[in-house]
Scaffold this motif. Structure first.
Motif, PDB file in Angstrom:
ATOM      1  N   ARG A   1      32.882  34.942  48.239  1.00  0.00           N
ATOM      2  CA  ARG A   1      33.029  36.388  48.386  1.00  0.00           C
ATOM      3  C   ARG A   1      33.778  36.778  49.657  1.00  0.00           C
ATOM      4  N   VAL A   2      34.358  35.781  50.349  1.00  0.00           N
ATOM      5  CA  VAL A   2      35.124  36.043  51.569  1.00  0.00           C
ATOM      6  C   VAL A   2      36.585  35.714  51.314  1.00  0.00           C
ATOM      7  N   MET A   3      37.442  36.673  51.599  1.00  0.00           N
ATOM      8  CA  MET A   3      38.889  36.481  51.457  1.00  0.00           C
ATOM      9  C   MET A   3      39.496  36.478  52.854  1.00  0.00           C
ATOM     10  N   MET A   4      40.051  35.355  53.263  1.00  0.00           N
ATOM     11  CA  MET A   4      40.721  35.253  54.556  1.00  0.00           C
ATOM     12  C   MET A   4      42.195  35.570  54.319  1.00  0.00           C
ATOM     13  N   LEU A   5      42.637  36.751  54.747  1.00  0.00           N
ATOM     14  CA  LEU A   5      43.974  37.235  54.436  1.00  0.00           C
ATOM     15  C   LEU A   5      45.052  36.784  55.412  1.00  0.00           C
ATOM     16  N   GLY A   6      44.649  36.305  56.576  1.00  0.00           N
ATOM     17  CA  GLY A   6      45.638  35.938  57.589  1.00  0.00           C
ATOM     18  C   GLY A   6      46.181  37.168  58.287  1.00  0.00           C
ATOM     19  N   HIS A   7      47.207  36.954  59.063  1.00  0.00           N
ATOM     20  CA  HIS A   7      47.820  38.044  59.836  1.00  0.00           C
ATOM     21  C   HIS A   7      48.592  38.969  58.896  1.00  0.00           C
ATOM     22  N   ILE A   8      48.375  40.276  59.033  1.00  0.00           N
ATOM     23  CA  ILE A   8      49.112  41.279  58.259  1.00  0.00           C
ATOM     24  C   ILE A   8      50.135  41.893  59.216  1.00  0.00           C
ATOM     25  N   ALA A   9      51.405  41.558  59.035  1.00  0.00           N
ATOM     26  CA  ALA A   9      52.436  41.957  59.996  1.00  0.00           C
ATOM     27  C   ALA A   9      52.898  43.400  59.834  1.00  0.00           C
ATOM     28  N   GLY A  10      53.040  43.858  58.617  1.00  0.00           N
ATOM     29  CA  GLY A  10      53.590  45.192  58.394  1.00  0.00           C
ATOM     30  C   GLY A  10      52.541  46.285  58.534  1.00  0.00           C
ATOM     31  N   ARG A  11      52.876  47.337  59.282  1.00  0.00           N
ATOM     32  CA  ARG A  11      51.951  48.461  59.469  1.00  0.00           C
ATOM     33  C   ARG A  11      51.631  49.148  58.151  1.00  0.00           C
ATOM     34  N   THR A  12      52.617  49.251  57.275  1.00  0.00           N
ATOM     35  CA  THR A  12      52.395  49.863  55.964  1.00  0.00           C
ATOM     36  C   THR A  12      51.428  49.017  55.148  1.00  0.00           C
ATOM     37  N   ASP A  13      51.615  47.699  55.190  1.00  0.00           N
ATOM     38  CA  ASP A  13      50.716  46.802  54.455  1.00  0.00           C
ATOM     39  C   ASP A  13      49.290  46.901  54.997  1.00  0.00           C
ATOM     40  N   LEU A  14      49.160  46.979  56.308  1.00  0.00           N
ATOM     41  CA  LEU A  14      47.844  47.084  56.927  1.00  0.00           C
ATOM     42  C   LEU A  14      47.185  48.418  56.562  1.00  0.00           C
ATOM     43  N   ALA A  15      47.949  49.501  56.598  1.00  0.00           N
ATOM     44  CA  ALA A  15      47.414  50.815  56.225  1.00  0.00           C
ATOM     45  C   ALA A  15      46.987  50.812  54.760  1.00  0.00           C
ATOM     46  N   ARG A  16      47.768  50.188  53.911  1.00  0.00           N
ATOM     47  CA  ARG A  16      47.434  50.108  52.486  1.00  0.00           C
ATOM     48  C   ARG A  16      46.144  49.309  52.294  1.00  0.00           C
ATOM     49  N   LEU A  17      46.008  48.213  53.020  1.00  0.00           N
ATOM     50  CA  LEU A  17      44.797  47.403  52.941  1.00  0.00           C
ATOM     51  C   LEU A  17      43.578  48.225  53.374  1.00  0.00           C
ATOM     52  N   MET A  18      43.703  48.941  54.489  1.00  0.00           N
ATOM     53  CA  MET A  18      42.589  49.764  54.957  1.00  0.00           C
ATOM     54  C   MET A  18      42.246  50.853  53.945  1.00  0.00           C
ATOM     55  N   ALA A  19      43.261  51.465  53.374  1.00  0.00           N
ATOM     56  CA  ALA A  19      43.045  52.575  52.442  1.00  0.00           C
ATOM     57  C   ALA A  19      42.393  52.128  51.140  1.00  0.00           C
ATOM     58  N   THR A  20      42.597  50.889  50.747  1.00  0.00           N
ATOM     59  CA  THR A  20      42.033  50.425  49.479  1.00  0.00           C
ATOM     60  C   THR A  20      40.638  49.852  49.632  1.00  0.00           C
ATOM     61  N   GLY A  21      40.202  49.627  50.860  1.00  0.00           N
ATOM     62  CA  GLY A  21      38.846  49.132  51.074  1.00  0.00           C
ATOM     63  C   GLY A  21      37.819  50.231  50.882  1.00  0.00           C
ATOM     64  N   ASP A  22      36.645  49.871  50.446  1.00  0.00           N
ATOM     65  CA  ASP A  22      35.563  50.845  50.318  1.00  0.00           C
ATOM     66  C   ASP A  22      34.957  51.170  51.679  1.00  0.00           C
ATOM     67  N   CYS A  23      35.023  50.203  52.588  1.00  0.00           N
ATOM     68  CA  CYS A  23      34.412  50.386  53.897  1.00  0.00           C
ATOM     69  C   CYS A  23      35.101  49.454  54.895  1.00  0.00           C
ATOM     70  N   PHE A  24      35.349  49.959  56.093  1.00  0.00           N
ATOM     71  CA  PHE A  24      35.922  49.159  57.173  1.00  0.00           C
ATOM     72  C   PHE A  24      34.799  48.896  58.161  1.00  0.00           C
ATOM     73  N   VAL A  25      34.540  47.633  58.464  1.00  0.00           N
ATOM     74  CA  VAL A  25      33.438  47.284  59.363  1.00  0.00           C
ATOM     75  C   VAL A  25      34.012  46.671  60.623  1.00  0.00           C
ATOM     76  N   HIS A  26      33.610  47.235  61.759  1.00  0.00           N
ATOM     77  CA  HIS A  26      34.117  46.816  63.074  1.00  0.00           C
ATOM     78  C   HIS A  26      32.932  46.365  63.936  1.00  0.00           C
ATOM     79  N   PRO A  27      32.703  45.049  64.049  1.00  0.00           N
ATOM     80  CA  PRO A  27      31.502  44.570  64.739  1.00  0.00           C
ATOM     81  C   PRO A  27      31.606  44.475  66.259  1.00  0.00           C
ATOM     82  N   ASN A  28      32.804  44.610  66.819  1.00  0.00           N
ATOM     83  CA  ASN A  28      33.010  44.393  68.254  1.00  0.00           C
ATOM     84  C   ASN A  28      32.351  45.502  69.079  1.00  0.00           C
ATOM     85  N   PRO A  29      31.304  45.179  69.842  1.00  0.00           N
ATOM     86  CA  PRO A  29      30.609  46.204  70.627  1.00  0.00           C
ATOM     87  C   PRO A  29      31.308  46.548  71.937  1.00  0.00           C
ATOM     88  N   ASP A  30      32.312  45.789  72.299  1.00  0.00           N
ATOM     89  CA  ASP A  30      32.964  45.979  73.593  1.00  0.00           C
ATOM     90  C   ASP A  30      34.339  46.620  73.477  1.00  0.00           C
TER      91      ASP A  30
END
Length: 188
Positions: free
Chosen positions: A49-78
């Motif tokens: 159930r884990v997909m390792m996508l690697g580096h996403i170079a294009g800003r449009t591709d990254l925005a599209r990836l974020m937009a298609t996710g149901d939820c963005f999780v950011h664990p970094n507390p710092d």
């Protein structure tokens, strides 16, 4: 993004194992902890159930990836500012983040679910809570660099005025505590 230990990406794998909601975790980025994350996922029984996508170079591709996710999780507390979670919010994606660093100030009033830092179970509960709500795009107009600078300048001016007029006038150093729990030291 960079997959490194200080970003606490390992918590995402543990969070996935804790989730009661069926989910797939897509991790974008590359770095020194990638193989450890894959091993951890296998060990916890969530490797398929884990997909390792690697580096996403294009800003449009990254925005599209974020937009298609149901939820963005950011664990970094710092995180000092939290640009990636803000970008996810801007796409209308639900955001769950560790309540720490600058994230609570930037994300807290914009519909993100903020949880206890360093706690995978709290991240999982945050995702389940976030998924109960409709996707929406919050107003981020107040986050321009000009407005951020103006707020920062106003803070420094108020601290300077306090040191010149208040009970600490003449002190070498003044420690001012902000409502967010952060602190700023100013030399008088």
């Amino acid at each position: 993004g960079r997959l490194s230990s200080e970003k606490r990406v390992d918590l995402l794998i543990d969070m996935l194992a804790e989730l009661r909601t069926p989910a797939v975790l897509a991790i974008a980025g590359s770095g020194p902890v990638r193989s450890a994350l894959v091993r951890r996922a296998q060990r916890l029984g969530v490797g398929e159930r884990v997909m390792m996508l690697g580096h996403i170079a294009g800003r449009t591709d990254l925005a599209r990836l974020m937009a298609t996710g149901d939820c963005f999780v950011h664990p970094n507390p710092d995180e000092t500012y939290g640009l990636a979670p803000l970008e996810a919010l801007a796409t209308g994606t639900r955001v769950v983040a560790a309540r720490g660093g600058g994230l609570r100030d930037v994300l807290g009033s914009r519909g993100a679910v903020l949880v206890q830092p360093g706690d995978a179970a709290a991240l999982a509960r945050g995702v389940e809570t976030a998924l109960l709500h409709e996707r929406r795009t919050p107003d981020l107009a107040d986050l321009t660099w000009d407005r951020a600078f103006d707020r920062e300048w106003d803070l420094y001016e108020s601290l300077r005025a306090t040191t010149q007029e208040g009970p600490t006038a003449g002190a070498d150093t003044v420690m001012g505590f902000l409502p967010t729990g952060g602190s700023v030291a100013t030399a008088a």
